[in-house]
Design a protein around this motif. Structure first.
Motif, PDB file in Angstrom:
ATOM      1  N   ASP A 128       0.771  -1.343  -0.016  1.00 56.93           N
ATOM      2  CA  ASP A 128       0.076   0.174  -0.007  1.00 56.93           C
ATOM      3  C   ASP A 128       0.914   1.193  -0.059  1.00 56.93           C
ATOM      4  O   ASP A 128       1.201   1.771   1.263  1.00 56.93           O
ATOM      5  N   GLU A 133      -2.464  10.586  -0.168  1.00 60.37           N
ATOM      6  CA  GLU A 133      -3.595   9.779   0.061  1.00 60.37           C
ATOM      7  C   GLU A 133      -3.925   9.152   1.220  1.00 60.37           C
ATOM      8  O   GLU A 133      -5.081   9.306   1.488  1.00 60.37           O
ATOM      9  N   SER A 152      -3.795  10.631   3.711  1.00 60.52           N
ATOM     10  CA  SER A 152      -4.283  11.828   4.427  1.00 60.52           C
ATOM     11  C   SER A 152      -5.290  12.616   4.031  1.00 60.52           C
ATOM     12  O   SER A 152      -5.370  13.938   3.983  1.00 60.52           O
ATOM     13  N   GLY A 153      -6.028  12.097   3.131  1.00 66.57           N
ATOM     14  CA  GLY A 153      -7.214  12.463   2.501  1.00 66.57           C
ATOM     15  C   GLY A 153      -7.222  13.151   1.197  1.00 66.57           C
ATOM     16  O   GLY A 153      -7.800  13.701   0.487  1.00 66.57           O
ATOM     17  N   LEU A 166     -15.294   8.083   3.453  1.00 68.64           N
ATOM     18  CA  LEU A 166     -14.662   8.279   4.651  1.00 68.64           C
ATOM     19  C   LEU A 166     -14.962   9.897   5.285  1.00 68.64           C
ATOM     20  O   LEU A 166     -14.925  10.650   4.494  1.00 68.64           O
ATOM     21  N   ILE A 214     -10.471   5.201  -1.389  1.00 65.38           N
ATOM     22  CA  ILE A 214      -9.665   6.096  -2.327  1.00 65.38           C
ATOM     23  C   ILE A 214     -10.367   7.116  -2.808  1.00 65.38           C
ATOM     24  O   ILE A 214     -11.123   7.066  -3.791  1.00 65.38           O
TER      25      ILE A 214
HETATM   26  C1  LIG Z   1      -7.707   1.421   0.007  1.00 70.99           C
HETATM   27  C2  LIG Z   1      -6.456   2.320   0.196  1.00 70.99           C
HETATM   28  N1  LIG Z   1      -5.160   1.469  -0.036  1.00 70.99           N
HETATM   29  C3  LIG Z   1      -6.387   2.960   1.646  1.00 70.99           C
HETATM   30  O1  LIG Z   1      -5.609   2.506   2.369  1.00 70.99           O
HETATM   31  N2  LIG Z   1      -7.041   4.151   1.733  1.00 70.99           N
HETATM   32  C4  LIG Z   1      -6.882   4.824   3.184  1.00 70.99           C
HETATM   33  C5  LIG Z   1      -7.551   6.153   2.638  1.00 70.99           C
HETATM   34  C6  LIG Z   1      -7.422   7.163   3.822  1.00 70.99           C
HETATM   35  C7  LIG Z   1      -6.623   7.284   4.974  1.00 70.99           C
HETATM   36  N3  LIG Z   1      -6.858   8.253   5.559  1.00 70.99           N
HETATM   37  C8  LIG Z   1      -7.769   8.872   4.930  1.00 70.99           C
HETATM   38  N4  LIG Z   1      -8.097   8.291   3.946  1.00 70.99           N
HETATM   39  C9  LIG Z   1      -8.180   4.248   3.910  1.00 70.99           C
HETATM   40  O2  LIG Z   1      -9.073   3.598   3.458  1.00 70.99           O
HETATM   41  O3  LIG Z   1      -8.058   4.230   5.056  1.00 70.99           O
END
Ligand SMILES: C[C@H](N)C(=O)N[C@@H](Cc1c[nH]cn1)C(=O)O
Ligand SMILES: [Zn+2]
Ligand SMILES: [Zn+2]
Length: 483
Positions: free
Chosen positions: A137, A171, A173-174, A218, A424
């Motif tokens: 990841d 990614e 961190s949003g 999220l 994502i």
């Molecule tokens: C699915 C992807 N590999 C991932 O791990 N995304 C994170 C994205 C995230 C984290 N903090 C804010 N967004 C997740 O799903 O936690």
């Protein structure tokens, strides 16, 4: 019955096999860059990682643009430059379809003391498994697209598609700044894109590859409660004030019950009802509850049927409490009353749920619960930037059929079409802004420990996953350009 692998792919697969050690070395270098986007002190490492990939893209003859996406406002009110985003292009043949691949080069935090058996930022191989933060990841998959281009070049095969790369460093961190960039480049860089592929998720289990058409969204919240201007001796002050930590825990306890039901009123109102057609989809999915729980070793799963467990992960919201900043958390005992604590929790959103509505419901719920609590303290409630709705694509699209054939060429098995509970944020932006079909092509397995201790990627997944990307490019090259 699976479809037979075209002979054209053989030299590509051979090249990937022969260059396995060098591809592992590349990942080793990438893992050693501590590109933790959530840590402002390591922002330079994220930037270093961005340039590490940008230079490699340039070496592959790609046209690379390093895009400034502005400033990040930190919770303490200070600002910090966001890492730039890479937009790179390879090929501009009007007869070929254009594929945009997205990846992220930032990672979650990791410390050996969290329980890692290896140094998290030093890739280590044990029994054909590569351990290290970001292996699965998403550094492994993200750099594999570059290896695929290299393989096509080495095999003197023309790339079957025009390629556009969109690689970010925020990614985890949003994806701050990325959505605005996509919007601003909609009619330029992204104009000719026909298909979008993201390799940033995992197989549903450990044995069978899948293709993913849905993710949850999220919203991440901070709830800060303060009770004093400094930490206090609990022997001197205990019993004389409302304590911030007790107030926080009381409020956190009103969010979710022991069965995982979210207790915020109206939170399930918008959730799509389950149709009989949808229900039947789960039955055919290859998924073992035993294997799933063996990996995490939890005393009990909240659902006893595969369908219900998958629905809980894919199509219902869930709420998790992640941590309390300001709380005493070291070993040993300390008789302190923390002056101020921040509870951190998030909700995974599902189709139809909008972050703004969800934030309002949470704000109202906390206001009400705070009144009931009747504490003299004060609190602040904040939704972090980067909140994103869920994403769902159309798996009946020829793009999914192309990816399915590619899986069959490499793994000799027909993949399941799955959804996933992670997020994502940019998947939906790509779909909405570019208006083209988006597909997730996972490389790693369900037990890769993404975000957790001992993140890993099996070498076989890395190598076969690179072949899969090469075969997928071949199949996408046979698809129509989208008008
Ligand atoms: C699915 C992807 N590999 C991932 O791990 N995304 C994170 C994205 C995230 C984290 N903090 C804010 N967004 C997740 O799903 O936690
Ligand atoms: Zn990821
Ligand atoms: Zn992640």
């Amino acid at each position: 019955m699976t479809v037979k692998c075209p002979s054209k792919l053989k030299p590509l697969f051979d090249y990937i096999d022969k260059n396995k050690s060098r591809f592992i070395d590349n990942l080793k270098n990438a893992v050693s860059i501590q590109s933790v986007s959530g840590d402002p002190n390591r922002r330079n490492e994220v930037v270093k990682m961005i340039y590490w990939v940008a230079n490699r893209l340039t070496a592959l003859n790609a046209t690379v643009e390093i895009c400034d996406v502005g400033m990040q406002e930190l919770p303490d009110g200070t600002t910090l430059k966001l890492p730039p985003v890479i937009l790179a292009s390879l090929g501009d043949d009007q007869r070929k379809p254009t594929l945009c691949v997205y990846g992220h080069l930032d990672v979650q935090p990791a410390n050996r003391s969290d329980g890692w058996v290896t140094e998290p930022f030093e890739l280590e191989i044990r029994d054909d498994v590569m351990f290290g933060r970001g292996t699965s990841d998403d550094k492994g998959p993200a750099i594999s697209w570059l290896h695929v281009v290299e393989a096509y070049n080495a095999a003197t095969l023309d790339l079957p598609v025009n390629l556009k790369f969109c690689y970010e460093g925020m990614e985890e961190s949003g994806s701050e700044g990325l959505h605005e960039l996509l919007l601003s480049k909609k009619d330029t860089f992204f104009k000719d894109v026909d298909y979008v592929c993201i390799s940033d998720n995992y197989w549903l289990g450990t044995k069978k590859p899948c293709i993913t058409y849905g993710l949850r969204g999220l919203c991440y919240f901070f709830l800060q409660v303060s009770c004093a201007s400094k930490d206090l001796h609990s022997g001197i002050f205990g019993g004389s004030i409302n304590e911030a930590m007790s107030d926080l825990i009381a409020i956190l306890d009103t969010l979710v019950d022991k069965d995982g039901k979210i207790l915020v009123p109206k939170i399930y109102d918008e959730v799509e009802p389950v149709t009989p057609e949808e229900k039947s989809l789960y039955e055919s999915i290859d998924f073992s509850m035993e294997e799933y729980n063996q990996d995490i070793d939890s005393p009990q799963l909240l659902h006893d049927k595969k369908e219900n467990l998958l629905m809980a992960r894919w199509r219902y919201p869930s709420l998790s409490i992640h941590g309390i900043e300001g709380a005493f958390s070291e070993s040993g005992s300390k008789t302190v009353i923390p002056k101020s604590v921040i509870g951190k929790f998030s909700i995974r959103l599902v189709p139809n749920q909008q972050p703004e509505t969800v934030e309002k419901l949470f704000r109202e719920h906390i206001e009400k619960q705070w009144k009931i609590r009747g504490s003299a303290n004060s609190y602040t409630f904040t939704m972090l930037p980067g909140a994103a709705p869920a994403w769902k694509s159309n798996p009946d699209h020829p793009h999914y059929e192309a990816a399915s054939k590619a899986v069959q060429y490499v793994y000799n098995i027909v993949p399941d079409f799955t959804r996933e509970g992670g997020s994502i944020p940019v998947a939906l932006t790509f779909q909405d802004v570019i208006g083209k079909n988006v597909l997730l092509l996972p490389m790693g397995r369900s037990d890769d420990n993404a975000h957790s201790q001992n993140e890993k990627l099996n070498i076989s997944n890395y190598v076969e996953g690179t072949k899969l990307m090469a075969a997928y490019l071949y199949e996408v090259g046979l698809l129509e350009k989208v008008v």
